[in-house]
Scaffold this active site. Sequence first.
Site, PDB file in Angstrom:
ATOM      1  N   CYS A  68       2.735  -4.843  -0.013  1.00 25.87           N
ATOM      2  CA  CYS A  68       1.630  -3.899  -0.200  1.00 25.87           C
ATOM      3  C   CYS A  68       1.632  -3.331  -1.623  1.00 25.87           C
ATOM      4  O   CYS A  68       2.554  -2.608  -2.003  1.00 25.87           O
ATOM      5  CB  CYS A  68       1.768  -2.785   0.844  1.00 25.87           C
ATOM      6  SG  CYS A  68       0.717  -1.364   0.575  1.00 25.87           S
ATOM      7  N   CYS A  71       1.637   0.488  -1.817  1.00 17.85           N
ATOM      8  CA  CYS A  71       2.966   0.976  -1.423  1.00 17.85           C
ATOM      9  C   CYS A  71       3.913   0.939  -2.612  1.00 17.85           C
ATOM     10  O   CYS A  71       4.664   1.885  -2.856  1.00 17.85           O
ATOM     11  CB  CYS A  71       3.545   0.123  -0.299  1.00 17.85           C
ATOM     12  SG  CYS A  71       2.601   0.137   1.244  1.00 17.85           S
TER      13      CYS A  71
END
Length: 147
Positions: A68, A71
């Site tokens: 991600c 993230c």
Amino acid sequence: MDTLHIVCPACQTTNRVRNDQLGAHPDCGRCKQPLFQGRPVVLDEAAFERQRTRSELPLLVDFWAPWCGPCRMMAPAYEQAAALLEPHMRVAKLDTEQAQALAGRLNIRSIPTLALFVGGREVARQPGALTRADDIVRWARSQLATA
């Protein structure tokens, strides 16, 4: 003199720590590792449940995945926020790829998602990346104040 139950991030043993000793860098009575390291604790499902249900500290969890992009963008700010929030809050990360059943049970629909747990129950959730440490700290503290 008030005490708190704090779960060791290394061995998952529950320790009793006096409130006035929180800032004195307490160690685990069992494994002798520091109870606070100024960075997020990496949790698996079992460690998450132990931290959530046994520790009397509020638990802030970043639900994330290695693939991600947002993230990864949030990770440095989250690391800095951990240093600012400890020892009055346990700051942790949980990889949703490794704990898919738990993420499903908690209804984690997007990542990153921050969730704050107090007394074993979720009290607040913030989907999406917060890329500044002070934004993470401000959000966590404000949610704690209303919990």
